[in-house]
Motif scaffolding. Structure first.
Motif, short mmCIF file in Angstrom:
data_model
loop_
_atom_site.label_atom_id
_atom_site.label_comp_id
_atom_site.label_asym_id
_atom_site.label_seq_id
_atom_site.Cartn_x
_atom_site.Cartn_y
_atom_site.Cartn_z
N ASP A 97 0.86 -1.19 0.00
CA ASP A 97 0.00 0.00 0.00
C ASP A 97 0.89 1.24 0.00
O ASP A 97 1.73 1.42 0.89
CB ASP A 97 -0.88 -0.03 1.26
N GLY B 246 -1.73 -1.34 -3.89
CA GLY B 246 -2.83 -0.42 -3.66
C GLY B 246 -2.31 0.99 -3.44
O GLY B 246 -1.22 1.17 -2.87
N ASP C 37 -4.66 -1.68 -7.54
CA ASP C 37 -5.95 -1.09 -7.18
C ASP C 37 -5.71 0.37 -6.77
O ASP C 37 -5.01 0.63 -5.78
CB ASP C 37 -6.57 -1.87 -6.03
N PHE D 22 -7.55 3.63 -5.41
CA PHE D 22 -8.82 3.91 -4.74
C PHE D 22 -8.85 5.36 -4.26
O PHE D 22 -7.84 6.07 -4.30
CB PHE D 22 -9.01 2.95 -3.55
N ARG E 35 -8.51 3.16 4.60
CA ARG E 35 -8.68 2.52 3.30
C ARG E 35 -10.13 2.09 3.08
O ARG E 35 -10.79 1.64 4.01
CB ARG E 35 -7.76 1.30 3.19
N PHE F 211 -11.11 -2.11 -0.81
CA PHE F 211 -9.69 -2.47 -0.88
C PHE F 211 -9.31 -3.40 0.27
O PHE F 211 -8.56 -4.36 0.07
CB PHE F 211 -8.80 -1.22 -0.85
N SER F 212 -9.83 -3.12 1.46
CA SER F 212 -9.55 -4.00 2.60
C SER F 212 -10.03 -5.41 2.31
O SER F 212 -9.34 -6.40 2.63
CB SER F 212 -10.22 -3.45 3.86
N SER G 94 -10.35 -6.75 -0.64
CA SER G 94 -9.46 -7.31 -1.67
C SER G 94 -8.16 -7.80 -1.04
O SER G 94 -7.63 -8.84 -1.44
CB SER G 94 -9.16 -6.26 -2.74
N ALA G 95 -7.64 -7.03 -0.08
CA ALA G 95 -6.40 -7.42 0.59
C ALA G 95 -6.59 -8.72 1.37
O ALA G 95 -5.74 -9.62 1.32
CB ALA G 95 -5.95 -6.30 1.53
#
Length: 207
Positions: free
Chosen positions: A83, A151, A178, A180, A188, A192-193, A195-196
């Motif tokens: 990130d 990210g 990604d 965002f 975040r 995204f969280s 996806s992580a």
């Protein structure tokens, strides 16, 4: 909490010179890699630990790239989430300088920034004992083979999103990117969280 809810244990650490850890200076990844390597050595020695994922943000992301590029540790990292990684400290400083100096009319900022960045680099060498130009993150990214989710907040004005684009472009392993909403320090987005979590769960679950 998202990882714990999925049954994924978390080891969180402060690098030397950060948070509750001792140390006077940070080195933006050059020395922090030894902290991450020590954490990986510890986890490898724990009988109950299975696969290991690394989630790094900003300096933590840069440090993760350096360690994952090292054959000594690459085999024990199943995947990474990076990130707000930066591709070059010099580029970050140059962009920040241009962002502010460029707003002053009639000042040829292009000719002023490079000498100022070099002066800063030499000052860091003198005071902290490291050269941030030796942090060759693009070269390290090209050597990595670990599946990685990049990210970056599109509104990040500290480390511009172009850094993640650059790192993603040269990264040597399976990769996703990604971009965002948000800035460098914003919470975040849930998407995204999620996806992580999904990325890590995919690569650490099973035998």
């Amino acid at each position: 909490d998202s990882f714990l809810l999925e049954g994924i244990s978390v080891l969180s650490l402060d690098f030397s010179g950060c948070g509750h850890s001792d140390g006077e200076f940070v080195s933006l990844g050059i020395r922090e890699r030894h902290d991450l390597e020590a954490a990986l050595d510890y986890l490898k020695g724990c009988a109950k630990i299975g696969k290991i994922a690394v989630y790094g943000r900003s300096m933590g992301a840069a440090t993760a790239v350096l360690v994952a590029a090292d054959e000594t540790y690459s085999s024990c990292i199943s995947c990474m989430v990076l990130d707000s990684v930066y591709s070059s400290v010099g580029k970050v400083v140059t962009q920040l300088a241009g962002k502010y100096v460029g707003k002053v009319p009639l000042i040829p900022w292009e000719g002023m920034v490079a000498p100022a960045v070099d002066l800063l680099r030499r000052s860091v060498i003198h005071k902290a004992g490291y050269d941030f130009d030796q942090l060759l993150l693009l070269d390290a990214a090209a050597k990595c083979r670990t599946p990685t989710l990049f990210g970056h907040a599109g509104g990040d004005e500290l480390v511009f999103a172009c850094h993640s684009h650059d790192m993603h472009a040269v990264y040597g392993g399976p990769k996703e990117l990604d971009i965002f909403d948000g800035d460098h320090n914003s919470v975040r987005p849930a998407a995204f969280s999620q996806s992580a979590v999904a990325h890590i769960k995919k690569h650490v679950s099973g035998p």
